[in-house]
Design a protein around this motif. Sequence first.
Motif, short mmCIF file in Angstrom:
data_model
loop_
_atom_site.label_atom_id
_atom_site.label_comp_id
_atom_site.label_asym_id
_atom_site.label_seq_id
_atom_site.Cartn_x
_atom_site.Cartn_y
_atom_site.Cartn_z
N LEU A 89 0.84 -1.20 0.00
CA LEU A 89 0.00 0.00 0.00
C LEU A 89 0.87 1.25 0.00
N SER A 90 0.41 2.26 -0.71
CA SER A 90 1.05 3.57 -0.63
C SER A 90 0.61 4.22 0.68
N PRO A 91 1.32 5.28 1.12
CA PRO A 91 0.87 5.99 2.34
C PRO A 91 -0.57 6.48 2.23
N ALA A 92 -0.97 6.97 1.06
CA ALA A 92 -2.35 7.45 0.90
C ALA A 92 -3.34 6.30 1.05
N ASP A 93 -3.00 5.14 0.46
CA ASP A 93 -3.89 3.98 0.60
C ASP A 93 -3.99 3.54 2.05
#
Length: 981
Positions: free
Chosen positions: A543-547
């Motif tokens: 996951l990306s930080p935003a996700d």
Amino acid sequence: MTFFAPAPGPRVFALPPGADFLGALVAGIEARLPAGDLFGPDPLALAEVEIWVNTRRAARALEERMAMGGPRLLPRIRVVTELADAALAPVDLPVPVPPLRRKLELARLVRGLVSAAPELAPGNAVFDLADSLAELLDELQDEGLSPSALARVDAAEHAAHWQKSLAFLQLISGYLEAAGPGGGPGRLRAAATALAARWAVAPPTHPVIVAGSTGSRGAMRVFMTAVASLPQGALVLPGLDPSLPPAVWSRLGRDDAGASDHPQHGFRRLADAIGFDPATVPLWRPAPPPAPERNALVSLALRPAPVTDQWREEGAALLGALGAASERLSWIEAPDPRREALAIALALREAAETGQRAALITPDRTLARRVAAELDRWGVIPDDSAGRPLGLTPPGTLLRRLAVLIGRALTPADLLSILKHPLVASGSGARAPHLRLTARLERAKLRGGAPWIDWPDLGLWADAEGGEAPGWIVWLHEALAPLAAGGAMPLAHHLALHRSTAEALAAGPAGDPAHGLWEEAPGVEAAALFTLAEAEAEAGGELSPADYRGLFQSLLVGRDVPEAAAVTHPGLAIWGTLEARIQSADLVVLGGLNEGIWPRLPGADPWLGRGLRRTIGLPSPEDRIGLSAHDFQQAMGAPSVIVSRAIRDVEAPTVASRWLLRLENLLLGLGTEGAEALKAARARGQRLVAIAQRLDEPTERVSPARRPAPRPPSAARPRELSVTQVETLIRDPYAIYARKVLRLRPLDRPGREPDAISRGIVIHAALDDFVTATLDALPEDAEAIYRETIERALVRNAPWPAVRAIWTARLARASRWFLGGEAARRRRALPEHREVSGRREVPGLEHPFAVTARADRLDVTPDGRVAIYDYKSGNAKSDAEIAAFHLQLPLEAAIAAAGGFEGLAPAEVVHLELLYFGNRESRAIDPETLARTWERFAALAAHYQSAETPFIARLRPQKISWAGDYDHLSRKGEWTDGDEP
């Protein structure tokens, strides 16, 4: 035990709206118990009765009511959801997929869809779409529909959006099929189906009763069908309307009738599924409703549309009883949500003081919290089992703030929000020194400093401070720096980083493990959330930080934490609509009756349109409105009722609930008697609103502050002003008083923002570099040098990448205008002095007084005369405004003429010019005005040295909307610019 007489069909009973459901249920059970050896029913027979209810709170309420009947064994009271529990399930059901694992797996599928078709949804909606997809799967399983049914639907006649979403659902239908029943409605339906099959072969001989359920869900209808068909089974339905004529029941059963939002529509569906006539359902026990006239009025008002003909035909029968129907009905229409909450709190308090049992019923948790807060002013705590959302508790707010910081540079505002959180440094003895260091760091480095946290710079500050500061900064850096470095990584790594950071901050510099992060109910719930997520992290992928932020926020939603243990008032309660179905009170307040709140409008299904849902066999979204309407009708039958709404919320006027509008229209259509009944109900509600209004009014009239005009003694008055402060003295003398006399300086905001001040710093730095690089005549590559100096200045002074790109483009577009003017400026004189300080005394005054300046640029001609320039980042002012207020350049010229600038002999000023980069204009000021300007300034200085001269607030504001730094100190708002000072 023969509890029920044989029946030819399903055994169904009901109680009318407003009846004391639990009391009638218990009385009906006791009346059916066989007689014992002594007087009264057999005390052992009750233990054989099995009762199923909807919620655990309903089970506890029923146990309390049963316990009031004297010494005896209680019946088996079970919650319907226990059917699907592994230990109690009637058959060996497959192990359910944990909801979080299913959410993560669905999110990975949805992320693939959004990546392939970005026009369908934004990337940050992945987890919301996964939740809605899980709800769709639950609906399919609840209604007994296989996901493979999606493959048989032809979407060719529907919009392209629905075709794409249906194609995706058909593509993953195999996965959905293999997932099997989850831990919710699908598993409950599987358990109910298995139990029905078992009972068909070997039915239980003891009484089995389902009490208080409406059968609105498919799984419950399966279970209730099985129970109603047992030899000793029965259903007890809450709030079945006995006044509905057969024609209306028939209309509710037609698919095209548009009556799915009617309160009795759910019973019509249940009757069709089980096979009974809802118009002839017998009463469980003779229990006359406390307000039969009001029940009849509400029943007629809520008839399915179109209803005008029925209102005309049947409304006449209500005449003569409308006074009784509205006698104990109050109608609150508060001006705003806060006043609504206070009026409700007053009504609840009044009921408690008169010995009544009162309850607020509302689906609006914000309103419920407001009412509880208003009751707290009198030390009254209602019984509210819903608790507080985890995200609003101290552990929840800290964890949310840390989640936002993953993969982001830390700003001073971010750091302050973390440092001041009550759980940071919550170990033994760590909080007090932590707060002292936080205050010192805030004043010294965080307010007005760099826009991003510079850890080496903070380390230098800590070394200079000494004591505990160096170790404290090292602790903060080690705890927070890993967050900024976090990028795309597996979910397990995100969770470990998030947890370790929170624990390190809570433990403090000493690393005390006895911190408060995971303590008490909110901390335990937060720790359980992490444990649950860590157990299923493998399914989350990378996951990306935003996700991750989106996932964590979605995990917090819907998790409530019981409030800290407190002694609640025994007669006051706050119920949700589900809890209220089988509970009763003397006074019921229906709060938040606005469209969108009660009823809550059905949200748009991102996967299936209404036509597709109907084709597959899923219920209409309006069915949920019908269930809310049933809760409304049930609550309206209480002995005393208050309906309440706010006319306006924080954003705009509101629309009254459709049920209130129907009730109002019906009463107004019934002539004078109906209008008077409505007027009386509103008058009773207005009484509460008026008391709420008076409650916050001061007991004594407080006069508003007058427009201030302080007159400090001459000795306390300022002894110097900068040339930029002269305009402030002309426009807002009070600001000079506050800054120079009271020595109050505005507190800088944390960090820096890309505002006009930052833009001015960039322009001054860039032009200073440009002039330094081109002291003589402009070279041929002047434009290249200009652009290079702009870029260097932006790198040094504008650490915002997006803003830097915008400012670079704007300043580059100004290059031709600036360089064209610069050529003329160089012909006039050569730049010799930049950012030079100057000062000049005003002679002839009682007390010494001087004006100071820091000139942007002084150019000198070959014969020693001076040209003065000032760079402005905003738009150009008018000549009239410059002449009246903007005295900066003329005063700098006066300082230059007197030799007041460092390194510059007295010189004649030949040119004054303002360079406005905001709209690429320049304004020259006539040097002939210099003498007049100095005379004006000297007179102004002498005027304000007099002890009789007031420093009037906002004497000449630039605009009506113009705001000064000291408006709050002068109590602006209690007075206006037109008031006498």
